[in-house]
Design a protein around this motif. Structure first.
Motif, PDB file in Angstrom:
ATOM      1  N   ASP A   1      -5.614 -20.656 -27.667  1.00  0.00           N
ATOM      2  CA  ASP A   1      -6.529 -20.081 -28.645  1.00  0.00           C
ATOM      3  C   ASP A   1      -7.884 -19.643 -28.127  1.00  0.00           C
ATOM      4  OD1 ASP A   1      -7.633 -22.964 -30.567  1.00  0.00           O
ATOM      5  OD2 ASP A   1      -7.670 -22.240 -28.447  1.00  0.00           O
ATOM      6  N   TYR A   2      -7.996 -19.751 -26.834  1.00  0.00           N
ATOM      7  CA  TYR A   2      -9.375 -19.405 -25.968  1.00  0.00           C
ATOM      8  C   TYR A   2      -8.798 -18.966 -24.639  1.00  0.00           C
ATOM      9  CZ  TYR A   2     -14.005 -19.910 -24.499  1.00  0.00           C
ATOM     10  OH  TYR A   2     -15.333 -19.674 -23.680  1.00  0.00           O
TER      11      TYR A   2
ATOM     12  N   ASN B   1      -6.775 -22.000 -22.919  1.00  0.00           N
ATOM     13  CA  ASN B   1      -7.113 -23.258 -23.214  1.00  0.00           C
ATOM     14  C   ASN B   1      -6.660 -23.451 -24.976  1.00  0.00           C
ATOM     15  OD1 ASN B   1      -9.726 -24.969 -24.894  1.00  0.00           O
ATOM     16  ND2 ASN B   1      -9.212 -25.728 -22.961  1.00  0.00           N
TER      17      ASN B   1
ATOM     18  N   TYR C   1      -7.458 -25.528 -27.955  1.00  0.00           N
ATOM     19  CA  TYR C   1      -8.799 -26.110 -28.392  1.00  0.00           C
ATOM     20  C   TYR C   1      -8.885 -27.838 -27.889  1.00  0.00           C
ATOM     21  CZ  TYR C   1     -12.776 -27.789 -30.958  1.00  0.00           C
ATOM     22  OH  TYR C   1     -13.977 -28.250 -31.448  1.00  0.00           O
ATOM     23  N   GLY C   2      -9.627 -28.117 -27.065  1.00  0.00           N
ATOM     24  CA  GLY C   2     -10.028 -29.346 -26.624  1.00  0.00           C
ATOM     25  C   GLY C   2      -9.248 -29.982 -25.674  1.00  0.00           C
ATOM     26  N   GLN C   3      -8.288 -29.112 -25.127  1.00  0.00           N
ATOM     27  CA  GLN C   3      -7.483 -29.274 -23.983  1.00  0.00           C
ATOM     28  C   GLN C   3      -7.918 -28.691 -22.544  1.00  0.00           C
ATOM     29  OE1 GLN C   3      -4.992 -31.415 -24.342  1.00  0.00           O
ATOM     30  NE2 GLN C   3      -5.771 -31.457 -26.496  1.00  0.00           N
ATOM     31  N   ASN C   4      -7.380 -29.078 -21.663  1.00  0.00           N
ATOM     32  CA  ASN C   4      -8.071 -28.528 -20.408  1.00  0.00           C
ATOM     33  C   ASN C   4      -7.541 -27.122 -20.107  1.00  0.00           C
ATOM     34  OD1 ASN C   4      -9.406 -30.917 -19.486  1.00  0.00           O
ATOM     35  ND2 ASN C   4      -7.307 -31.767 -19.500  1.00  0.00           N
ATOM     36  N   PHE C   5      -8.474 -26.198 -19.136  1.00  0.00           N
ATOM     37  CA  PHE C   5      -8.040 -25.097 -19.069  1.00  0.00           C
ATOM     38  C   PHE C   5      -6.846 -24.926 -18.144  1.00  0.00           C
ATOM     39  CE2 PHE C   5     -10.871 -22.104 -21.030  1.00  0.00           C
ATOM     40  CZ  PHE C   5     -11.885 -22.828 -21.286  1.00  0.00           C
TER      41      PHE C   5
ATOM     42  N   PHE D   1      -4.982 -22.356 -15.438  1.00  0.00           N
ATOM     43  CA  PHE D   1      -5.320 -21.502 -14.614  1.00  0.00           C
ATOM     44  C   PHE D   1      -4.045 -20.778 -13.952  1.00  0.00           C
ATOM     45  CE2 PHE D   1      -9.791 -21.388 -13.569  1.00  0.00           C
ATOM     46  CZ  PHE D   1     -10.372 -22.584 -14.160  1.00  0.00           C
TER      47      PHE D   1
END
Lengths: 115, 111
Positions: free
Chosen positions: B31-32, B93, B95-99, B101
């Motif tokens: 969501d990001y 990402n 929400y709250g998790q790691n990105f 790549f």
């Protein structure tokens, strides 16, 4: 503009030796991360750290790796017995919050060369 | 597992032209999203972000487009300059998790 600072910028070590990579995150950030990037490849997550403990780690982050926040400013990554395949750029990152308004701020990285 | 990937590993554009860098993601829960620029010997640098409740966001000379239907993200750079030469990564990402790549696209700006 606040920066994430990493030292050293380049470290050469012999296989089997221990190395400590150092990072100073941005002072009001609460979440800290280590990522690595093998030459020419993508950035890979290693570990995240919050409230003085590991919150998540990847399969790369095995028993040879550890992280520590020894004081209020430093965040370190230790590799106990380096292997050739540990050669990579290691990036520290910090984030003020986990919410969707906060991306990472990355440091410039430490290039680790294991010979 | 779920992952972020890129359609084009390299992109060469003439100075002054517009650049479009694409990214496919597979985690529908993401969501990001952020685009990062990485110059040689440096760490990734934040360029622009977008939340999943938006489909377009503009910055200075950059625009990010998000198409959730096909799980596609793009970065548009207007009037590409030599200083834009770098590797560009998309990151997702939940929400709250790691990105997570993507593998990166190298943008080369030709004089």
């Amino acid at each position: 503009e606040p920066e994430v600072t990493q030292t050293p910028s380049h470290q050469v070590t012999q296989m089997g030796q221990e190395v400590i990579l150092r990072c100073v995150p941005i002072s009001n950030h609460l979440y800290f991360y280590w990522y690595r990037q093998i030459l020419g490849q993508k950035v890979e997550f290693l570990v995240s750290f919050y409230n003085n403990e590991i919150s998540e780690k990847s399969e790369i982050f095995d028993d040879q790796f550890s992280v520590e926040r020894p004081d209020g400013s430093n965040f370190t990554l230790k590799i106990r017995s380096t292997k050739l395949e540990d050669s990579a750029m290691y990036f520290c990152a910090s984030r003020r919050d986990r919410g969707n308004n906060y991306g990472y701020t990355f440091g410039s990285g430490t290039r680790l060369t294991v010979v | 597992g779920e992952s972020v990937g890129l359609h084009l590993p390299t992109l060469s554009v003439q100075e002054g032209d517009n650049s479009i860098i694409n990214c496919a993601y597979s985690n529908s829960a993401s969501d990001y999203f952020i685009w990062y620029k990485q110059e040689s010997g440096k760490g990734p640098q934040f360029i622009i972000d977008i939340r999943s409740n938006m489909d377009k966001r503009q910055g200075q000379r950059v625009t990010v487009l998000l198409n959730k239907t096909v799980k596609h993200l793009s970065l548009q750079i207007a009037a590409t300059q030599p200083g834009d030469s770098a590797v560009y990564f998309c990151a997702e990402n939940n929400y709250g998790q790691n990105f997570v790549f993507g593998p990166g696209t190298r943008l080369s700006v030709l004089p």
